[in-house]
Scaffold this active site. Structure first.
Site, short mmCIF file in Angstrom:
data_model
loop_
_atom_site.label_atom_id
_atom_site.label_comp_id
_atom_site.label_asym_id
_atom_site.label_seq_id
_atom_site.Cartn_x
_atom_site.Cartn_y
_atom_site.Cartn_z
N MET A 100 0.93 -1.07 0.01
CA MET A 100 0.15 0.09 0.06
C MET A 100 0.88 1.09 0.03
SD MET A 100 -3.31 -0.94 1.94
CE MET A 100 -2.92 -0.72 3.68
N ALA A 108 4.08 3.75 0.90
CA ALA A 108 4.89 4.35 1.76
C ALA A 108 6.04 3.32 2.48
CB ALA A 108 3.88 4.52 3.38
N LEU A 109 6.64 2.93 1.28
CA LEU A 109 7.76 1.73 1.56
C LEU A 109 8.82 2.17 2.25
CD1 LEU A 109 7.74 0.89 -2.29
CD2 LEU A 109 6.09 0.14 -0.49
N HIS A 121 9.63 -3.59 3.11
CA HIS A 121 9.06 -4.03 1.67
C HIS A 121 10.18 -4.09 0.72
CE1 HIS A 121 5.82 -1.07 3.41
NE2 HIS A 121 5.06 -1.92 2.88
N GLN A 134 -10.35 -2.55 2.58
CA GLN A 134 -9.84 -3.25 4.09
C GLN A 134 -9.52 -2.53 5.13
OE1 GLN A 134 -5.90 -4.11 1.54
NE2 GLN A 134 -4.96 -3.97 3.88
N GLN A 167 -2.50 -12.41 7.91
CA GLN A 167 -2.63 -12.15 6.38
C GLN A 167 -2.17 -13.20 5.44
OE1 GLN A 167 -2.76 -8.16 4.53
NE2 GLN A 167 -0.65 -8.68 4.07
N SER A 196 5.10 0.66 8.06
CA SER A 196 4.88 2.06 7.50
C SER A 196 4.33 3.19 8.43
CB SER A 196 3.93 2.12 6.55
OG SER A 196 4.47 1.14 5.40
N ARG A 197 3.58 2.32 9.66
CA ARG A 197 3.03 2.98 10.68
C ARG A 197 4.14 3.58 11.72
NH1 ARG A 197 -2.47 0.91 12.46
NH2 ARG A 197 -3.14 0.20 10.67
O1 PAF Z 1 0.09 -5.75 3.62
C1 PAF Z 1 -0.63 -4.79 2.93
O2 PAF Z 1 0.01 -3.90 2.73
C2 PAF Z 1 -1.84 -4.96 2.35
O3 PAF Z 1 -2.64 -5.78 3.24
C3 PAF Z 1 -1.92 -5.69 0.94
C4 PAF Z 1 -1.47 -7.02 0.95
C5 PAF Z 1 -1.00 -4.98 -0.07
C6 PAF Z 1 -3.36 -5.81 0.20
O4 PAF Z 1 -3.86 -4.30 0.39
#
Ligand code: PAF
Length: 306
Positions: free
Chosen positions: A50, A52-53, A57, A81, A175, A208-209
């Site tokens: 999503m 904000a790498l 990542h 989500q 996840q 990212s948080r």
């Molecule tokens: O983990 C995340 O950043 C998100 O849940 C994902 C897998 C990119 C799906 O939006």
């Protein structure tokens, strides 16, 4: 097109012009490219994000670059989500910086679609996947509907990018377990690679948080890792119930509030009560520090190779 959408589109176009790496926002265009690579016998690695790498990542991208001919990173803040619209609005959007990091890492394609590219109007992208209580325990209990949104977007992104390998982080233990279940259930032709958690020097899991944590919060956040390590090292000494209580107390301070500390079966996510009945046990937690919700986990017992 609303003003907000037009502004986002403009900044995306400016960003595309600045980089040599290809940035695609059209789902049909990317799908056609992916089909052409497949026809040439090329393998595709895909890392969904999503944005904000950070280094966490990039540590997912590294194996993708090694194992595949083409590496795609998606940057899409998926609205389905988020359970709170304020959370969705607050989510950092840093496409320029993200693209610079990806380019330096050697990524071939960034897929940065808009909401309409991922979910064209009129189409139904809901996913019917029986998960039992996999999506309602741990994070699911505190973020109702979250995993339905994750499943929906990851399935859609996989259908667009048709990768051979999908890269996800161990940090989001629930996840990736749910995504593996989805891949198995729909017999999707993709292999999930789970990459280890990347941590700061003091053990705080990269996220990212963390950008929203104060300097102190970043230092004090190491308590999450040290608690998990202590439980793992001394696991035989207490029962599950005792450890749960101990960890919740340990994580409760003037500056930190745990939401849960739980032991789950590493495959089914079933809550563990009797350790002898499970070969694979993961301890997971969510802790509030500086009004930021941080999650982390650690494999406590694994008596087989996965
Ligand atoms: O983990 C995340 O950043 C998100 O849940 C994902 C897998 C990119 C799906 O939006």
């Amino acid at each position: 097109m609303t003003r907000k959408v037009r502004k986002r589109r403009q900044s995306l176009e400016q960003c595309i012009a600045r980089f040599n790496m290809k940035i695609v926002n059209d789902a049909n265009e990317l799908h056609a490219m992916a089909k052409a690579w497949k026809a040439q016998g090329k393998t595709i690695g895909f890392t969904p994000t999503m944005g904000a790498l950070h280094k966490g990542h990039i540590s997912l991208v590294a194996p993708s670059l090694k194992e595949n001919d083409i590496s795609i990173v998606s940057i899409f803040v998926n609205p389905t989500q988020f359970n709170e619209s304020s959370d969705l609005e607050k989510y950092p959007r840093t496409l320029d910086e993200d693209a610079a990091l990806c380019e330096a890492a050697g990524v071939d394609i960034i897929f940065a679609p808009g909401v309409n590219d991922v979910y064209p109007e009129g189409a139904d992208y809901s996913v019917d996947l029986p998960l039992g209580n996999m999506a309602t325990v741990l994070e699911g209990e505190h973020r109702p509907g979250h995993f339905e949104g994750v499943i929906q977007v990851v399935k859609r992104l996989l259908e667009i990018c048709i990768p051979d390998h999908l890269y996800m982080g161990q940090k989001d233990f629930q996840q990736f377990s749910i995504i593996q279940r989805m891949i198995d259930y729909f017999e999707m032709p993709v292999t999930l690679r789970v990459c280890p958690i990347k941590r700061a020097y003091n053990g705080l899991a990269l996220s990212s948080r963390n950008q929203r944590l104060s300097k102190e919060g970043k230092l004090l956040g190491s308590i999450i890792y040290s608690t998990l390590c202590y439980v793992k090292e001394n696991f035989e000494e207490k029962s599950i119930a005792e450890w749960r209580e101990w960890a919740m107390l340990e994580l409760t301070n003037d500056w930190s509030t745990p939401e849960y500390f739980e032991f789950s079966d590493g495959q089914t996510l079933e809550t563990v009560h009797d350790t002898s009945k499970h070969d694979y046990i993961v301890a997971s937690t969510a802790v509030w520090i500086d009004e930021v919700r941080l999650i982390d986990n650690m494999t406590i017992k694994q008596e087989f190779s996965n």
